[in-house]
Design a protein around this motif. Structure first.
Motif, PDB file in Angstrom:
ATOM      1  N   SER A 186       0.854  -1.189   0.000  1.00 35.07           N
ATOM      2  CA  SER A 186       0.000   0.000   0.000  1.00 35.07           C
ATOM      3  C   SER A 186       0.885   1.231   0.000  1.00 35.07           C
ATOM      4  O   SER A 186       1.878   1.294   0.726  1.00 35.07           O
ATOM      5  CB  SER A 186      -0.920   0.021   1.215  1.00 35.07           C
ATOM      6  N   LEU A 187       0.520   2.196  -0.853  1.00 38.27           N
ATOM      7  CA  LEU A 187       1.219   3.481  -0.887  1.00 38.27           C
ATOM      8  C   LEU A 187       0.151   4.561  -0.951  1.00 38.27           C
ATOM      9  O   LEU A 187      -0.344   4.911  -2.021  1.00 38.27           O
ATOM     10  CB  LEU A 187       2.164   3.562  -2.087  1.00 38.27           C
ATOM     11  N   PHE A 188      -0.206   5.083   0.214  1.00 34.91           N
ATOM     12  CA  PHE A 188      -1.272   6.069   0.323  1.00 34.91           C
ATOM     13  C   PHE A 188      -0.664   7.458   0.326  1.00 34.91           C
ATOM     14  O   PHE A 188       0.125   7.815   1.199  1.00 34.91           O
ATOM     15  CB  PHE A 188      -2.077   5.837   1.606  1.00 34.91           C
ATOM     16  N   ASP A 189      -1.022   8.256  -0.677  1.00 36.29           N
ATOM     17  CA  ASP A 189      -0.507   9.618  -0.813  1.00 36.29           C
ATOM     18  C   ASP A 189      -1.292  10.538   0.119  1.00 36.29           C
ATOM     19  O   ASP A 189      -2.474  10.814  -0.097  1.00 36.29           O
ATOM     20  CB  ASP A 189      -0.638  10.074  -2.265  1.00 36.29           C
ATOM     21  N   LYS A 190      -0.634  11.046   1.161  1.00 37.19           N
ATOM     22  CA  LYS A 190      -1.300  11.873   2.160  1.00 37.19           C
ATOM     23  C   LYS A 190      -1.674  13.241   1.616  1.00 37.19           C
ATOM     24  O   LYS A 190      -2.592  13.887   2.119  1.00 37.19           O
ATOM     25  CB  LYS A 190      -0.381  12.016   3.376  1.00 37.19           C
ATOM     26  N   ARG A 191      -0.987  13.702   0.576  1.00 42.73           N
ATOM     27  CA  ARG A 191      -1.282  15.015   0.006  1.00 42.73           C
ATOM     28  C   ARG A 191      -2.615  15.013  -0.729  1.00 42.73           C
ATOM     29  O   ARG A 191      -3.358  16.002  -0.706  1.00 42.73           O
ATOM     30  CB  ARG A 191      -0.167  15.424  -0.968  1.00 42.73           C
ATOM     31  N   THR A 192      -2.920  13.910  -1.392  1.00 42.80           N
ATOM     32  CA  THR A 192      -4.101  13.852  -2.269  1.00 42.80           C
ATOM     33  C   THR A 192      -5.151  12.865  -1.797  1.00 42.80           C
ATOM     34  O   THR A 192      -6.209  12.765  -2.407  1.00 42.80           O
ATOM     35  CB  THR A 192      -3.664  13.468  -3.688  1.00 42.80           C
ATOM     36  N   LYS A 193      -4.849  12.128  -0.721  1.00 46.89           N
ATOM     37  CA  LYS A 193      -5.755  11.107  -0.189  1.00 46.89           C
ATOM     38  C   LYS A 193      -6.035  10.010  -1.231  1.00 46.89           C
ATOM     39  O   LYS A 193      -7.138   9.484  -1.325  1.00 46.89           O
ATOM     40  CB  LYS A 193      -7.082  11.728   0.282  1.00 46.89           C
ATOM     41  N   ARG A 194      -5.011   9.670  -1.998  1.00 49.08           N
ATOM     42  CA  ARG A 194      -5.154   8.639  -3.025  1.00 49.08           C
ATOM     43  C   ARG A 194      -4.302   7.426  -2.680  1.00 49.08           C
ATOM     44  O   ARG A 194      -3.160   7.565  -2.209  1.00 49.08           O
ATOM     45  CB  ARG A 194      -4.711   9.158  -4.400  1.00 49.08           C
ATOM     46  N   GLU A 195      -4.826   6.242  -2.963  1.00 48.22           N
ATOM     47  CA  GLU A 195      -4.054   5.011  -2.894  1.00 48.22           C
ATOM     48  C   GLU A 195      -3.414   4.789  -4.254  1.00 48.22           C
ATOM     49  O   GLU A 195      -4.096   4.723  -5.275  1.00 48.22           O
ATOM     50  CB  GLU A 195      -4.942   3.820  -2.530  1.00 48.22           C
ATOM     51  N   LEU A 196      -2.091   4.682  -4.292  1.00 51.99           N
ATOM     52  CA  LEU A 196      -1.370   4.574  -5.555  1.00 51.99           C
ATOM     53  C   LEU A 196      -1.067   3.144  -5.966  1.00 51.99           C
ATOM     54  O   LEU A 196      -0.644   2.901  -7.093  1.00 51.99           O
ATOM     55  CB  LEU A 196      -0.056   5.356  -5.466  1.00 51.99           C
ATOM     56  N   CYS A 197      -1.279   2.206  -5.074  1.00 53.86           N
ATOM     57  CA  CYS A 197      -1.013   0.801  -5.380  1.00 53.86           C
ATOM     58  C   CYS A 197      -2.309   0.110  -5.798  1.00 53.86           C
ATOM     59  O   CYS A 197      -3.346   0.246  -5.137  1.00 53.86           O
ATOM     60  CB  CYS A 197      -0.410   0.105  -4.169  1.00 53.86           C
ATOM     61  N   GLU A 198      -2.264  -0.625  -6.892  1.00 51.93           N
ATOM     62  CA  GLU A 198      -3.425  -1.387  -7.340  1.00 51.93           C
ATOM     63  C   GLU A 198      -3.849  -2.374  -6.259  1.00 51.93           C
ATOM     64  O   GLU A 198      -3.026  -3.076  -5.657  1.00 51.93           O
ATOM     65  CB  GLU A 198      -3.099  -2.139  -8.634  1.00 51.93           C
ATOM     66  N   ASN A 199      -5.135  -2.440  -5.993  1.00 49.97           N
ATOM     67  CA  ASN A 199      -5.663  -3.281  -4.928  1.00 49.97           C
ATOM     68  C   ASN A 199      -5.237  -4.735  -5.111  1.00 49.97           C
ATOM     69  O   ASN A 199      -5.427  -5.329  -6.166  1.00 49.97           O
ATOM     70  CB  ASN A 199      -7.194  -3.191  -4.907  1.00 49.97           C
TER      71      ASN A 199
END
Length: 424
Positions: free
Chosen positions: A126-139
């Motif tokens: 999991s790589l959750f971008d705190k700036r944009t509230k987006r998860e960058l890793c495919e589930n």
């Protein structure tokens, strides 16, 4: 050989900078100056031998590198395009005395930019971008997954990769050891050791920065296999019909789908410093410093790290390799992102010279997409300077060139340096 050529170039560069520093130093010859060899202003981390740092009164965050050397990492020093700036030990020591912004608990790491989760192989689950509230890793997938395949082309062993390679790729890595080797106010560094096959192993530092969203993967590979191909896969959550891949002086778009015979033939393509996936609102990219083969599989970027061809020379690649690649993400469209700049920064590190060179900047460009790639003397030895610029993102606009030399006139010229239109 390429290695000998690179060694000669590095030595010539070091000699030139040291000569310049010795000529320019009028006062403090014991200082340190950082020289920026790229056309972007930068403030990325600086690495130097720990003994050099201590000799100059710098008490920076330190660690033992993969090759065993003791290294100090300094916080970024602001330096303009093609410029120099003197390092201030007092400011550096003050920055290094701050508390670390990184916190780790179990398999979770919290950084200023991301919340990261690791699986039992230390892949990024999991790589959750705190700036944009987006998860960058495919589930359900993992970033930086090592994939190995048998690689026996039907012809042209050293040059061809056959299309069925995608069906052979498997994760064969076994994690031998994982430890945190550096944690401080500048970076958080995790060192992982893997056994890939009975003969090949890999040691890798995953580096998270306090002031930079780029995640680095500094890698030492002991590669002793034959007819094998190794990739690292980054299956992102970004959906795009095409990827942008850097070429010299620009980039090309290539499809991420396999719908036609032409698209199926692009199972492995080339890139220079980056390959990016992006939509109208955000994007991510894999950057590298020497690995130029990559594949796009829907929303995954799979960088080819090594092959082990047996012809025309047996075991030509069976040795220890050192290389670096990186992953980065941004919010907004491609024209406004920093991926081109980050590619330059990854490939051209700040140079350090002994002595205090007066701060200067030869030239810079005021435009987000126009890159000043080269400054060189004219071939006719007239004393003229040649500035080579290009527009990097297919985004038309105006650029202001700031030239800090005694220039009286300027002309457009072609690649053969023939003068054309005079400009103001």
């Amino acid at each position: 050989s390429h290695k000998e050529t690179a060694t000669v170039i590095e030595q010539a560069t070091a000699n030139a900078m040291n000569l310049f520093a010795s000529d320019a130093c009028n006062t403090d010859k014991n200082g340190l100056t950082v020289i920026n060899p790229i056309g972007f202003a930068r403030k990325d981390a600086i690495y130097l031998d720990e003994s050099v740092a201590k000799a100059h009164g710098i008490l920076a965050q330190s660690f033992k590198a993969i090759d065993g050397k003791l290294v100090s990492v300094l916080p970024g020093v602001a330096v303009d395009s093609y410029a120099a700036a003197v390092i201030d030990p007092i400011a550096i020591n003050a920055a290094c005395s701050k508390e670390s912004p990184f916190t780790a608990s179990g398999n979770t790491l919290d950084t200023p930019f991301y919340t990261v989760q690791f699986n039992d192989k230390m892949y990024l689950s999991s790589l959750f971008d705190k700036r944009t509230k987006r998860e960058l890793c495919e589930n359900g997938q993992t970033l930086n997954t090592f994939l190995l395949a048998e690689d026996v082309p039907l012809a042209w062993d050293n040059w061809d990769i056959d299309a069925d390679i995608e069906y052979k790729l498997r994760d064969t890595a076994t994690l031998l050891e994982s430890q945190v080797v550096s944690c401080g106010p500048i970076e958080y560094r995790i060192r992982n050791r893997y056994q890939l096959t009975a003969r090949s192993s890999l040691t890798q530092d995953i580096v998270f920065y306090a002031d930079d969203p780029m995640i680095r993967f500094d890698t030492r590979m002991d590669w002793q296999d034959d007819h094998r191909l190794l990739k690292t896969a980054f299956p992102t959550s970004i959906l795009s019909d095409f990827a942008r891949q850097e070429i010299q002086f620009g980039h090309v778009k290539r499809p991420t789908t396999r719908n036609t015979s032409i698209e199926k033939a692009k199972f492995e393509v080339c890139n220079h410093r980056y390959s990016a996936l992006c939509d109208a609102s955000h994007g991510a990219a894999v950057l590298n410093d020497c690995k130029y083969g990559i594949s796009m599989n829907q929303n995954a970027l799979e960088l080819t790290l090594l092959r082990a061809a047996a012809a025309p020379e047996m075991r030509a690649d069976n040795q220890v390799h050192h290389f670096t690649y990186a992953f980065t993400a941004w919010e907004g469209d491609f024209a406004g992102c920093d991926v081109v700049k980050q590619g330059y920064e990854l490939n051209e590190k700040p140079r350090l010279v002994l002595g205090c060179v007066p701060t200067f900047s030869i030239a810079s460009v005021k435009n987000g997409t126009v890159v000043l790639d080269t400054i060189k003397p004219a071939l006719d030895r007239s004393g003229d300077l040649i500035l080579r610029l290009y527009e990097s993102k297919k985004a038309a606009g105006k650029a202001q060139i700031l030239l800090n030399v005694d220039a009286k006139k300027a002309w457009l010229c072609d690649m053969l340096e023939n003068k054309g239109q005079e400009i103001v």
